[in-house]
Design an enzyme around this catalytic site. Structure first.
Site, mmCIF file in Angstrom:
data_model
loop_
_atom_site.group_PDB
_atom_site.id
_atom_site.type_symbol
_atom_site.label_atom_id
_atom_site.label_comp_id
_atom_site.label_asym_id
_atom_site.label_seq_id
_atom_site.Cartn_x
_atom_site.Cartn_y
_atom_site.Cartn_z
ATOM 1 N N ASN A 45 0.851 -1.183 0.000
ATOM 2 C CA ASN A 45 0.000 0.000 0.000
ATOM 3 C C ASN A 45 0.895 1.244 0.000
ATOM 4 O O ASN A 45 1.950 1.274 0.629
ATOM 5 C CB ASN A 45 -1.023 0.002 1.152
ATOM 6 C CG ASN A 45 -0.415 -0.127 2.534
ATOM 7 O OD1 ASN A 45 0.641 -0.709 2.701
ATOM 8 N ND2 ASN A 45 -1.094 0.422 3.522
ATOM 9 N N GLU A 47 0.346 5.156 0.639
ATOM 10 C CA GLU A 47 -0.578 6.213 1.061
ATOM 11 C C GLU A 47 -0.106 7.569 0.552
ATOM 12 O O GLU A 47 1.011 7.712 0.047
ATOM 13 C CB GLU A 47 -0.690 6.215 2.591
ATOM 14 C CG GLU A 47 -1.321 4.936 3.115
ATOM 15 C CD GLU A 47 -1.524 4.924 4.612
ATOM 16 O OE1 GLU A 47 -2.262 4.050 5.077
ATOM 17 O OE2 GLU A 47 -0.935 5.775 5.324
ATOM 18 N N CYS A 56 -3.934 0.601 -2.759
ATOM 19 C CA CYS A 56 -3.889 -0.640 -1.990
ATOM 20 C C CYS A 56 -2.785 -1.564 -2.516
ATOM 21 O O CYS A 56 -2.447 -1.552 -3.710
ATOM 22 C CB CYS A 56 -5.209 -1.392 -2.093
ATOM 23 S SG CYS A 56 -6.631 -0.515 -1.434
ATOM 24 N N GLU A 58 -2.985 -4.750 -2.985
ATOM 25 C CA GLU A 58 -3.513 -5.733 -3.935
ATOM 26 C C GLU A 58 -3.494 -5.193 -5.363
ATOM 27 O O GLU A 58 -3.049 -5.855 -6.294
ATOM 28 C CB GLU A 58 -4.952 -6.119 -3.557
ATOM 29 C CG GLU A 58 -5.088 -6.760 -2.195
ATOM 30 C CD GLU A 58 -5.378 -5.753 -1.088
ATOM 31 O OE1 GLU A 58 -4.761 -4.659 -1.055
ATOM 32 O OE2 GLU A 58 -6.244 -6.065 -0.247
ATOM 33 N N CYS A 87 -10.436 -4.822 -0.275
ATOM 34 C CA CYS A 87 -11.541 -3.866 -0.322
ATOM 35 C C CYS A 87 -12.327 -4.071 -1.623
ATOM 36 O O CYS A 87 -11.910 -4.816 -2.514
ATOM 37 C CB CYS A 87 -11.014 -2.437 -0.217
ATOM 38 S SG CYS A 87 -10.302 -1.795 -1.745
ATOM 39 N N CYS A 90 -10.441 -3.299 -4.953
ATOM 40 C CA CYS A 90 -9.471 -4.341 -5.301
ATOM 41 C C CYS A 90 -10.184 -5.602 -5.785
ATOM 42 O O CYS A 90 -9.708 -6.262 -6.710
ATOM 43 C CB CYS A 90 -8.576 -4.649 -4.110
ATOM 44 S SG CYS A 90 -7.395 -3.326 -3.773
HETATM 45 ZN ZN ZN Z 1 -8.088 -2.310 -1.897
#
Ligand code: ZN
Length: 133
Positions: A45, A47, A56, A58, A87, A90
């Site tokens: 990830n 940010e 993310c 993934e 999420c 993803c």
């Molecule tokens: Zn995600």
């Protein structure tokens, strides 16, 4: 999926997790995607101060797989310091590039959950004529 394969992918996800950039949430995530070319691609990830731009692990792993030449994702492992199923965003991306992919995340001491991408998002958005339509 064979247990040895799961362990190998999870180890790659865990190693990648160390490189996550998560100064705001401190929730570091690593992911490892097994491509149809037999290679393992990792993502973390990333940010951003503008929170909504955060990426993310993934999707980063799937993007790395595509960039590396894989056309399909066979499996995707996710490592975090607590259970982290993917999420919704993803799930959509994983389902398009690996509808049959096995998605794995850690749960409990040494345990894991493994589900098929289509099971995680059974009614995903599809474009007419697009991949998987
Ligand atoms: Zn995600």
């Amino acid at each position: 999926m064979e247990k040895g394969e799961v362990a190998r992918l999870m180890a790659a996800a865990r190693a990648a997790r160390e490189r996550a950039y998560a100064p705001y949430s401190d929730f570091k995530v690593g992911a490892a995607a097994l491509g149809d070319d037999g290679r393992v691609y990792v993502g973390v990830n990333v940010e951003n101060a503008s929170y909504g731009l955060s990426l993310c692990a993934e999707r980063a792993a799937v993007a790395a797989a595509v960039a590396g030449g894989a056309r399909q994702i066979i499996a995707l492992a996710i490592a975090a310091d607590r259970p982290a199923p993917p999420c919704g965003a993803c799930r959509q991306v994983i389902a398009e590039l690996g509808p049959e992919a096995t998605v794995i995340w850690e749960e409990g001491a040494g345990g894991y959950v493994a589900k098929k991408a289509d099971e995680l998002l059974p009614e995903r958005f599809r474009l007419e004529g697009g991949r998987g339509s």
